[in-house]
Structure formats: structure tokens, C-alpha cells
Motif scaffolding. Structure first.
Motif, PDB file in Angstrom:
ATOM      1  N   ALA A 184      76.992 -12.071  -2.703  1.00 32.36           N
ATOM      2  CA  ALA A 184      76.745 -13.572  -2.436  1.00 32.36           C
ATOM      3  C   ALA A 184      76.121 -13.930  -0.994  1.00 32.36           C
ATOM      4  CB  ALA A 184      78.256 -14.377  -2.358  1.00 32.36           C
ATOM      5  N   GLU A 185      74.957 -14.601  -1.171  1.00 33.48           N
ATOM      6  CA  GLU A 185      74.065 -15.018  -0.168  1.00 33.48           C
ATOM      7  C   GLU A 185      73.770 -16.250   0.043  1.00 33.48           C
ATOM      8  OE1 GLU A 185      71.947 -10.572   0.446  1.00 33.48           O
ATOM      9  OE2 GLU A 185      71.508 -11.834  -1.234  1.00 33.48           O
ATOM     10  N   ASN A 186      73.019 -16.631   1.223  1.00 27.91           N
ATOM     11  CA  ASN A 186      72.462 -17.830   1.668  1.00 27.91           C
ATOM     12  C   ASN A 186      73.233 -19.184   1.203  1.00 27.91           C
ATOM     13  OD1 ASN A 186      69.999 -16.561   2.147  1.00 27.91           O
ATOM     14  ND2 ASN A 186      69.532 -16.544   0.009  1.00 27.91           N
ATOM     15  N   TYR A 187      74.222 -19.312   2.270  1.00 28.62           N
ATOM     16  CA  TYR A 187      75.342 -20.256   1.860  1.00 28.62           C
ATOM     17  C   TYR A 187      74.643 -21.871   2.394  1.00 28.62           C
ATOM     18  CZ  TYR A 187      79.614 -17.591   0.880  1.00 28.62           C
ATOM     19  OH  TYR A 187      80.633 -16.813   0.275  1.00 28.62           O
ATOM     20  N   LYS A 188      74.943 -22.652   1.496  1.00 30.25           N
ATOM     21  CA  LYS A 188      74.785 -24.092   1.925  1.00 30.25           C
ATOM     22  C   LYS A 188      75.769 -25.010   1.301  1.00 30.25           C
ATOM     23  CE  LYS A 188      69.533 -23.129   1.343  1.00 30.25           C
ATOM     24  NZ  LYS A 188      68.458 -23.523   0.562  1.00 30.25           N
ATOM     25  N   THR A 189      75.776 -26.294   2.102  1.00 30.31           N
ATOM     26  CA  THR A 189      76.748 -27.334   1.306  1.00 30.31           C
ATOM     27  C   THR A 189      75.797 -28.067   0.215  1.00 30.31           C
ATOM     28  OG1 THR A 189      77.718 -27.603   3.505  1.00 30.31           O
ATOM     29  CG2 THR A 189      77.981 -29.251   2.109  1.00 30.31           C
ATOM     30  N   MET A 190      76.689 -28.016  -0.892  1.00 32.24           N
ATOM     31  CA  MET A 190      76.410 -28.586  -2.018  1.00 32.24           C
ATOM     32  C   MET A 190      77.608 -29.439  -2.537  1.00 32.24           C
ATOM     33  SD  MET A 190      73.976 -25.726  -3.810  1.00 32.24           S
ATOM     34  CE  MET A 190      72.566 -26.943  -4.649  1.00 32.24           C
ATOM     35  N   SER A 191      77.283 -30.691  -2.517  1.00 33.01           N
ATOM     36  CA  SER A 191      78.273 -31.670  -3.569  1.00 33.01           C
ATOM     37  C   SER A 191      79.659 -31.374  -2.649  1.00 33.01           C
ATOM     38  CB  SER A 191      78.559 -31.158  -4.974  1.00 33.01           C
ATOM     39  OG  SER A 191      77.315 -31.705  -5.656  1.00 33.01           O
ATOM     40  N   GLY A 192      79.486 -31.260  -1.339  1.00 29.08           N
ATOM     41  CA  GLY A 192      80.776 -31.130  -0.450  1.00 29.08           C
ATOM     42  C   GLY A 192      81.225 -29.781  -0.460  1.00 29.08           C
ATOM     43  N   LEU A 193      80.833 -28.793  -0.937  1.00 31.49           N
ATOM     44  CA  LEU A 193      81.298 -27.400  -0.897  1.00 31.49           C
ATOM     45  C   LEU A 193      80.197 -26.391  -0.302  1.00 31.49           C
ATOM     46  CD1 LEU A 193      82.958 -27.131  -4.389  1.00 31.49           C
ATOM     47  CD2 LEU A 193      84.248 -26.994  -2.211  1.00 31.49           C
ATOM     48  N   LEU A 194      80.927 -25.500   0.376  1.00 31.62           N
ATOM     49  CA  LEU A 194      79.914 -24.621   1.231  1.00 31.62           C
ATOM     50  C   LEU A 194      80.055 -23.268   0.202  1.00 31.62           C
ATOM     51  CD1 LEU A 194      78.183 -23.821   3.608  1.00 31.62           C
ATOM     52  CD2 LEU A 194      80.490 -23.236   4.705  1.00 31.62           C
ATOM     53  N   ILE A 195      78.648 -23.259  -0.231  1.00 29.14           N
ATOM     54  CA  ILE A 195      78.991 -22.173  -1.518  1.00 29.14           C
ATOM     55  C   ILE A 195      77.544 -21.504  -1.311  1.00 29.14           C
ATOM     56  CG2 ILE A 195      80.132 -23.425  -3.289  1.00 29.14           C
ATOM     57  CD1 ILE A 195      77.074 -23.904  -4.423  1.00 29.14           C
ATOM     58  N   PRO A 196      77.723 -19.964  -1.851  1.00 32.70           N
ATOM     59  CA  PRO A 196      76.410 -19.242  -1.981  1.00 32.70           C
ATOM     60  C   PRO A 196      75.474 -19.772  -2.724  1.00 32.70           C
ATOM     61  CG  PRO A 196      78.166 -18.210  -2.794  1.00 32.70           C
ATOM     62  CD  PRO A 196      78.824 -19.084  -2.539  1.00 32.70           C
ATOM     63  N   THR A 197      73.909 -19.738  -2.490  1.00 33.26           N
ATOM     64  CA  THR A 197      73.010 -20.369  -3.395  1.00 33.26           C
ATOM     65  C   THR A 197      72.429 -18.999  -3.916  1.00 33.26           C
ATOM     66  OG1 THR A 197      71.739 -20.618  -1.392  1.00 33.26           O
ATOM     67  CG2 THR A 197      72.992 -22.385  -2.146  1.00 33.26           C
ATOM     68  N   THR A 198      72.467 -17.957  -3.610  1.00 31.50           N
ATOM     69  CA  THR A 198      71.766 -16.874  -4.109  1.00 31.50           C
ATOM     70  C   THR A 198      73.050 -15.907  -4.423  1.00 31.50           C
ATOM     71  OG1 THR A 198      71.253 -15.750  -2.278  1.00 31.50           O
ATOM     72  CG2 THR A 198      69.642 -17.358  -3.329  1.00 31.50           C
ATOM     73  N   MET A 199      72.643 -15.223  -5.634  1.00 34.55           N
ATOM     74  CA  MET A 199      73.682 -13.962  -5.851  1.00 34.55           C
ATOM     75  C   MET A 199      73.032 -12.537  -6.742  1.00 34.55           C
ATOM     76  SD  MET A 199      77.158 -14.186  -8.328  1.00 34.55           S
ATOM     77  CE  MET A 199      78.375 -12.974  -8.368  1.00 34.55           C
ATOM     78  N   ARG A 200      73.351 -11.538  -6.330  1.00 34.99           N
ATOM     79  CA  ARG A 200      72.709 -10.452  -6.974  1.00 34.99           C
ATOM     80  C   ARG A 200      73.806  -9.692  -7.615  1.00 34.99           C
ATOM     81  NH1 ARG A 200      70.767  -6.712  -3.258  1.00 34.99           N
ATOM     82  NH2 ARG A 200      72.025  -7.692  -1.400  1.00 34.99           N
ATOM     83  N   ALA A 201      73.677  -8.904  -8.749  1.00 35.64           N
ATOM     84  CA  ALA A 201      74.674  -8.235  -9.552  1.00 35.64           C
ATOM     85  C   ALA A 201      74.299  -6.983  -9.528  1.00 35.64           C
ATOM     86  CB  ALA A 201      74.950  -9.092 -10.987  1.00 35.64           C
ATOM     87  N   ILE A 202      75.021  -5.915  -9.478  1.00 40.19           N
ATOM     88  CA  ILE A 202      74.918  -4.434  -9.485  1.00 40.19           C
ATOM     89  C   ILE A 202      75.847  -3.710 -10.318  1.00 40.19           C
ATOM     90  CG2 ILE A 202      74.314  -2.689  -8.119  1.00 40.19           C
ATOM     91  CD1 ILE A 202      73.658  -4.736  -5.701  1.00 40.19           C
ATOM     92  N   TRP A 203      75.443  -2.909 -10.961  1.00 38.91           N
ATOM     93  CA  TRP A 203      76.288  -1.805 -11.658  1.00 38.91           C
ATOM     94  C   TRP A 203      76.230  -0.837 -10.800  1.00 38.91           C
ATOM     95  CZ3 TRP A 203      79.529  -3.101 -15.211  1.00 38.91           C
ATOM     96  CH2 TRP A 203      78.974  -4.047 -16.110  1.00 38.91           C
ATOM     97  N   ASN A 204      77.446  -0.171 -10.199  1.00 37.62           N
ATOM     98  CA  ASN A 204      77.518   1.087  -9.423  1.00 37.62           C
ATOM     99  C   ASN A 204      77.836   2.217 -10.391  1.00 37.62           C
ATOM    100  OD1 ASN A 204      79.187  -1.431  -7.600  1.00 37.62           O
ATOM    101  ND2 ASN A 204      77.518  -0.480  -7.093  1.00 37.62           N
ATOM    102  N   LEU A 205      76.665   2.738 -10.642  1.00 37.82           N
ATOM    103  CA  LEU A 205      76.732   3.871 -11.705  1.00 37.82           C
ATOM    104  C   LEU A 205      76.738   5.326 -11.080  1.00 37.82           C
ATOM    105  CD1 LEU A 205      74.272   2.375 -14.448  1.00 37.82           C
ATOM    106  CD2 LEU A 205      76.673   2.055 -14.329  1.00 37.82           C
ATOM    107  N   GLU A 206      77.219   5.928 -11.999  1.00 34.48           N
ATOM    108  CA  GLU A 206      77.230   7.686 -11.416  1.00 34.48           C
ATOM    109  C   GLU A 206      75.875   8.160 -10.852  1.00 34.48           C
ATOM    110  OE1 GLU A 206      78.958  10.487 -13.784  1.00 34.48           O
ATOM    111  OE2 GLU A 206      80.903   9.653 -13.701  1.00 34.48           O
TER     112      GLU A 206
END
Length: 264
Positions: free
Chosen positions: A225-247
Motif C-alpha cells: 500500500a502506498e500514496n496515502y490521501k484523505t478521501m471521504s474522510g478516511l486516510l487510505i492508500p491510493t495505490t496498491m501493488r500485488a505480488i506473488w512471492n514464488l520460489e
């Protein structure tokens, strides 16, 4: 005559594609309405007393991001744009998506358009399903069953970073690990998943680790989770990366940016 036939074919194809898009969106809209009607009452606002008993890291984080005062049993709707790829040998495909989540019970519906494919991923009451549709007209892949249930619920747990109100769900049990991480176990209608949330020096969530099924194999998975911003009253990450940690090495297969965010 030939020109008219070509123009007619183009117009007909356009209508078919528009119908497919309309059909797909209508199906998602019906699922969303059922989800919100059952799980989103938007009552009982969160107070600081609701945070008692949680690990200190999590309690501090929830106060910081602004969950106090939000409905315990609300929902969120957000849009994403990003890239996805299905294997290390294939390139990136752009997509746009809309996601619906509820908090009292961790549920989500993710609907994406990556032409010519439409994708719908969901976890509702512990039951997961992934559907891939061609032009909104024909299903070409469908995954469900116990492994999909677990994988979808694990995704739902990790993506509560986008909707931290859901961390207060009675379906989730919390355990402090150290001064930088907490462990969560979620149990919903017979389906279980667990993962570890890691915090950065600012007290915000930086990443989430769990195990999910990639096809038939249970693999390590990381959501960043990265790049936190306040949106609709919640401080949330606005970008996300998903990674498989494979052998054989890490495989980043998904990244996205939030483009719109509404808490209900």
C-alpha cells in the motif's frame, strides 16, 4: 452495396459490444444491490470505545486514519485504473474497475474491464468466485470452490486497507506480533483466512502478507500500500501493488490507482 454491408456489419458489431457491456454491468449492479441490502445498514457509528481490546498498533492506526464516527456496518465504492498480467511471459494489460466492500462482514465485489475481457471477482459471506467473460457475452472461465473461497477471503482481508472500518468486524480476531506488525484471522461462514499487516514509521499500513491459491498451489502473497490521501474522510492508500512471492522469484502481477472513492 459492398460498402453498405461493411457499414452495417460495423454498426451491428457496435450494438453487440454495447449490449455485452450493458449486460455485464446490469449483472454486477444486481449483485451489488443484494450485497448492500443485506450487509450495509449504515447505523451505529464507531466510537473510541469500539477500539478497546485491539493491539495498540492497530488502535493507533484506526484513530489516525479516521474510522471514529464512521458507520460500523457501512460500505464503500471506489474506482481503479491499473495494469494486470496473468503470467511472467505475458505483458501488461490495462484495466478499469469498480469495487464494492462492506465492513460488518468482510465482503467485496470487484468488476473490471480489460477489453475484450470483463472480470468479476468476489467474496461474499466467505464464498468466492472469479468469472472471466468475453465482451460481456460469454463466460470463458469460472473458478469457485474451497480454494477460491480461501483465496478470495484473503484478498478481502488485505484490501480492508482501502476500507479500514472493516478491521472492526466481529469476524476478525487480532494478535500483536511486535512493534511493527499484527496478525489477523478472519472466519466467515466456514471459510478462514489469515495474514500479517505491517506498519511504517508513520503508523500507517505499508504492506500485507498472506497465503493464497494461485491456480492449485498455495503461495506466499504480498500486497503493498502506498500514496496515502484523505478521501471521504478516511486516510487510505491510493495505490496498491500485488505480488506473488514464488520460489523462482517475485512476480508482480497487479498494480492500481484509486480514481474515485465514496463511503456510504
Amino acid at each position: 452495396m459492398k460498402t453498405y454491408l461493411i457499414l452495417f456489419a460495423i454498426v451491428l458489431l457496435g450494438f453487440v459490444l454495447l449490449f455485452g457491456l450493458y449486460r455485464f454491468r446490469c449483472a454486477i449492479s444486481k449483485e451489488k444491490e443484494v450485497l448492500f441490502k443485506k450487509y450495509s445498514k449504515r447505523q451505529n457509528s464507531i466510537t473510541v470505545h469500539d477500539l478497546e481490546g485491539l493491539p495498540l498498533l492497530l488502535k493507533t492506526y484506526l484513530k489516525k486514519v479516521g474510522v471514529v464516527g464512521k458507520p460500523k456496518d457501512g460500505h464503500v465504492v471506489f474506482r481503479q485504473k491499473g495494469r494486470i498480467k496473468t503470467s511472467t511471459e505475458k505483458g501488461w494489460t490495462n484495466f478499469r474497475a469498480i469495487q464494492y466492500m462492506t465492513s460488518s462482514t468482510p465482503n467485496f465485489i470487484w468488476s473490471a474491464q480489460a477489453y475484450p475481457l470483463f472480470i468479476r471477482d468476489k467474496s461474499i459471506a466467505g464464498k468466492g468466485e472469479v468469472k472471466v467473460n468475453l465482451f460481456g457475452l460469454k463466460n470463458i472461465a469460472l473458478a469457485d470452490g474451497a480454494k477460491t473461497d480461501q483465496s478470495a477471503l484473503s484478498r478481502c482481508l488485505g484490501e480492508l486497507m482501502f476500507y479500514p472500518v472493516g478491521f472492526l468486524s466481529a469476524d476478525i480476531a487480532w494478535e500483536a506480533i511486535d512493534d511493527k506488525s499484527v496478525k489477523a484471522k478472519v472466519h466467515t461462514q466456514g471459510t478462514q483466512a489469515e495474514g500479517i499487516f505491517y506498519f511504517n514509521p508513520n503508523g500507517l499500513l505499508s504492506h500485507f502478507k498472506t497465503k493464497r491459491y494461485k491456480d492449485e498451489s498455495l503461495e506466499e502473497f504480498t500486497g503493498i500500500a502506498e500514496n496515502y490521501k484523505t478521501m471521504s474522510g478516511l486516510l487510505i492508500p491510493t495505490t496498491m501493488r500485488a505480488i506473488w512471492n514464488l520460489e523462482e522469484g517475485d512476480f508482480e502481477y497487479f498494480n492500481c490507482e484509486l480514481t474515485n472513492y465514496t463511503v456510504g
